[in-house]
Design a protein around this motif. Structure first.
Motif, PDB file in Angstrom:
ATOM      1  N   GLY A 116      63.953 -65.115-107.249  1.00  0.00           N
ATOM      2  CA  GLY A 116      63.385 -66.304-107.881  1.00  0.00           C
ATOM      3  C   GLY A 116      62.106 -66.692-107.169  1.00  0.00           C
ATOM      4  O   GLY A 116      61.860 -66.253-106.050  1.00  0.00           O
TER       5      GLY A 116
ATOM      6  N   LYS B 222      60.995 -70.716-101.926  1.00  0.00           N
ATOM      7  CA  LYS B 222      60.737 -69.284-101.781  1.00  0.00           C
ATOM      8  C   LYS B 222      59.272 -68.890-101.671  1.00  0.00           C
ATOM      9  O   LYS B 222      58.948 -67.856-101.095  1.00  0.00           O
ATOM     10  CB  LYS B 222      61.425 -68.530-102.925  1.00  0.00           C
ATOM     11  CG  LYS B 222      62.937 -68.749-102.858  1.00  0.00           C
ATOM     12  CD  LYS B 222      63.701 -68.268-104.048  1.00  0.00           C
ATOM     13  CE  LYS B 222      65.114 -68.853-103.988  1.00  0.00           C
ATOM     14  NZ  LYS B 222      65.890 -68.535-105.188  1.00  0.00           N
TER      15      LYS B 222
ATOM     16  N   ALA C 173      64.642 -72.591-112.670  1.00  0.00           N
ATOM     17  CA  ALA C 173      65.968 -72.317-113.225  1.00  0.00           C
ATOM     18  C   ALA C 173      66.876 -73.537-113.179  1.00  0.00           C
ATOM     19  O   ALA C 173      67.429 -73.937-114.206  1.00  0.00           O
ATOM     20  CB  ALA C 173      66.603 -71.145-112.485  1.00  0.00           C
TER      21      ALA C 173
ATOM     22  N   ASN D 287      69.941 -66.697-107.523  1.00  0.00           N
ATOM     23  CA  ASN D 287      69.834 -67.690-106.439  1.00  0.00           C
ATOM     24  C   ASN D 287      70.797 -67.369-105.302  1.00  0.00           C
ATOM     25  O   ASN D 287      70.441 -67.486-104.123  1.00  0.00           O
ATOM     26  CB  ASN D 287      70.116 -69.099-106.971  1.00  0.00           C
ATOM     27  CG  ASN D 287      68.903 -69.692-107.676  1.00  0.00           C
ATOM     28  OD1 ASN D 287      67.794 -69.175-107.558  1.00  0.00           O
ATOM     29  ND2 ASN D 287      69.124 -70.753-108.430  1.00  0.00           N
TER      30      ASN D 287
ATOM     31  N   GLU E 131      70.386 -66.434-113.600  1.00  0.00           N
ATOM     32  CA  GLU E 131      69.630 -67.289-112.673  1.00  0.00           C
ATOM     33  C   GLU E 131      70.479 -67.704-111.478  1.00  0.00           C
ATOM     34  O   GLU E 131      69.999 -67.717-110.348  1.00  0.00           O
ATOM     35  CB  GLU E 131      69.100 -68.523-113.409  1.00  0.00           C
ATOM     36  CG  GLU E 131      68.053 -68.225-114.487  1.00  0.00           C
ATOM     37  CD  GLU E 131      66.760 -67.638-113.938  1.00  0.00           C
ATOM     38  OE1 GLU E 131      66.478 -67.816-112.733  1.00  0.00           O
ATOM     39  OE2 GLU E 131      66.022 -66.986-114.711  1.00  0.00           O
TER      40      GLU E 131
HETATM   41 MG    MG Z   1      66.199 -69.195-108.950  1.00  0.00          MG
END
Ligand code: MG
Ligand code: ADP
Length: 563
Positions: free
Chosen positions: A93, A79, A98, A33, A29
């Motif tokens: 993501g 996002k 996360a 990112n 994760e």
């Molecule tokens: Mg993420």
């Protein structure tokens, strides 16, 4: 209990359980990112298998000071905005789950600075809530340190494997992202050892060289196909450089690392007829397709995706790989002959001195038959389908699976060695140099002791390279480098416990003759004789039969001689 809605802290812990299964989930994760933040350099570190510390530092866009705390709220994401965005996801993501999930199961420190901001920001979260927050200088980018993972989750801690195995999982995650993003320079420190550094040159071949060695990188051939809005790129190895597991098959969809049975089948199809049973191709493939042709929201850790046009994709991937292989078939065959490490394994069992010399083909092999599980004396008739040995016994016909039988023999010998004070060792005249991938190397560090007690003498010889000086005598006739690699792959994939039995099973499987290997009459006789000496000759260590018996009455019935 009455029906009720769970309080938020319980709900978030449940959700965290799905995202954060083990240390490598955190690594995944955080790395995702960093990649989404456009980093060109990502440095990862794990201590004590990731339980003490997982730290990921990047030079990406950073998190604006005003948003650091918000990033740890559930469903906080920069996002996507709407349902429409969800069907067009281009980032890795998109769920905003996360960071809050990680903060629910560990202590987290964030240090970040966004472009255009004077000073950086430091935030410490304890038990999912902000315990400290202050301005602190930092270059543009983000560092997230995760400490004391699962400290308050004993059930999760118990489920984790050895530090070596957990590090192996993390190394695998970083390796895959390094392959998918060759423009990004990754480094991975495991217990203060540099396990991986990718140059960020933009050439996937450079990453392959770092992971699997330069020899393999040189031998791989490029895959290139673009059709029907699909762009397939990557590298595949000639069939002579196969592996025992799928650990060296990496598939990416729009740079996202995915496990896809469909893509695996397409690769298998392209190699059909070129690989012996139980061997798998080495391939790195990235499939680029319009974001709305693939659903990335079908799996809790986004490890699987759903394709809109499966048939089309299958055909194009298979054809792209086939075309790449076709171009180099001849070159690869030449390479195969020239590389001793990849030469076909030897199958000969040496004749030991007790044994009468000369072929006993056509005679009964003499074995003590005591108890119901033991085997009667068998006369070997021959091999069929290069897989089974057919034999006659006093009470009918026997068909023996050569791989399963050999597995049983090797397994029993290993178990015997395990109890022995000094294992029977076969020294190697020339030490064998074995280059390991970061994941294999991490798995090895957790297995060193067990392997040593069995007779594997391994010495470090530079980064992720080892010298093998001796092996267990029972493996003298196998391709030890391939066996060792196979074991490390099995063990790095975790699975049911880390018992010695599991290690022995894995060794037995990889060191044994395969289906498809031609055996001489002498080899067959040796194998059956060794099987007769086993305490449980009728099943392999996994419990599958080694031998099938057609009794005389059964045969008579089959041919209508008896009703
Ligand atoms: Mg993420
Ligand atoms: P998601 O990635 O699904 O958006 P996360 O919980 O992983 O959710 O992250 C939440 C938000 O925190 C991201 O949307 C992003 O805005 C920000 N963020 C997290 N890590 C980084 C990073 N390394 N660099 C820049 N921004 C980050």
């Amino acid at each position: 209990m009455e029906l009720h809605i769970l309080p938020p802290d319980v709900a978030s812990r449940i959700a965290a359980g799905e995202v954060v299964e083990r240390p490598s989930s955190v690594v995944k994760e955080l790395v995702e990112n960093s990649l989404d933040a456009g980093a060109s350099k990502i440095d990862i570190e794990c201590r004590r298998g990731g339980i003490d510390l997982i730290c990921v530092a990047d030079n990406g866009s950073g998190i604006p000071a005003s948003q650091v705390e918000l990033a740890f709220q559930r469903y906080a994401t920069s996002k996507i905005d709407s349902i429409d965005d969800l069907v067009n996801v281009r980032s890795l993501g998109f769920r905003g789950e996360a960071l809050p999930s990680i903060a629910a199961v560990a202590d987290v420190e964030v240090s970040t600075r966004a472009a255009g901001e004077e000073l950086g920001n430091y935030v410490y979260l304890h038990g999912g809530t902000v315990a400290q927050s202050e301005g602190r200088p930092r270059a543009i980018g983000t560092t997230i340190a995760v400490r004391r993972l699962f400290r308050h989750f004993p059930a999760r801690l118990k489920f984790l494997k050895s530090e070596g195995t957990e590090n192996g999982h993390s190394a695998l995650v970083v390796s895959q992202y390094a392959l998918a993003f060759p423009l990004v320079s990754f480094s991975l420190l495991l217990e203060d050892r540099l396990a991986l550094r990718s140059p960020g040159s933009g050439d996937a071949r450079d990453v392959v060289a770092q992971l699997y060695g330069s020899e393999l990188a040189r031998a791989m051939v490029p895959v290139e196909l673009s059709a029907d809005s699909l762009v397939i790129t990557g590298l595949v190895a000639p069939a002579s450089l196969s592996r025992a597991g799928r650990g060296h098959q990496s598939t990416f969809v729009n740079h996202r690392w995915v496990r896809s049975p469909l893509l695996q089948r397409a690769i298998d199809d392209a190699y059909r007829g070129l690989l012996p049973e139980g061997r798998h191709a080495i391939a790195v493939l990235d499939i680029q397709l319009p974001a709305d042709r693939v659903d990335v929201n079908v799996h809790p850790s986004k490890a699987q995706v759903k394709f809109a046009d499966e048939q089309l994709l299958f055909r194009h991937v298979r054809d792209a790989v086939s075309a790449a292989l076709g171009k180099t078939r001849i070159a690869s065959e030449a390479q195969h002959l020239a590389t001793p490490g990849t030469a076909a394994r030897q199958t000969a069992w040496s004749v030991s001195e007790q044994e009468p010399l000369g072929s006993s083909f056509g005679t009964f092999s003499m074995a003590p038959s005591a108890g119901s599980t033991s085997l009667p004396p068998l006369r070997i008739l021959g091999q069929i389908l290069t897989t089974y040995i057919v034999a006659e016994g006093p009470d009918g016909m026997y068909v023996i699976d050569q791989h399963a039988a050999h597995e049983r023999v090797v397994y029993d010998r290993l178990l015997k060695q395990h109890g022995a004070h000094s294992p029977e060792i076969q020294g190697l005249l020339e030490p064998l140099t074995i280059e390991l991938s970061p994941a294999e190397d991490a798995a090895l560090s957790g297995l060193m002791d067990e392997l040593a007690t069995l007779g594997f003498a391994l010495e470090p010889f530079g980064a992720r390279t080892h010298l093998l000086r001796s092996i267990p005598a029972s493996l003298a006739d196998s391709d030890v480098a391939a066996t060792l690699r196979g074991i490390l792959q099995d063990m790095s994939q975790g699975g049911q416990g880390e018992s010695f039995e599991r290690l022995a099973e894995s060794i037995a499987c990889h060191a044994s003759v395969r289906a498809g290997q031609q055996l001489t009459p002498e080899e067959m006789r040796q194998l059956v004789r060794q099987l007769e000496e086993c305490a449980q000759p009728r099943t392999c260590p996994h419990g599958r039969p080694t031998i099938v018996h057609f009794s005389v009455p059964q045969l008579e019935k089959l041919f209508g001689r008896r009703t």
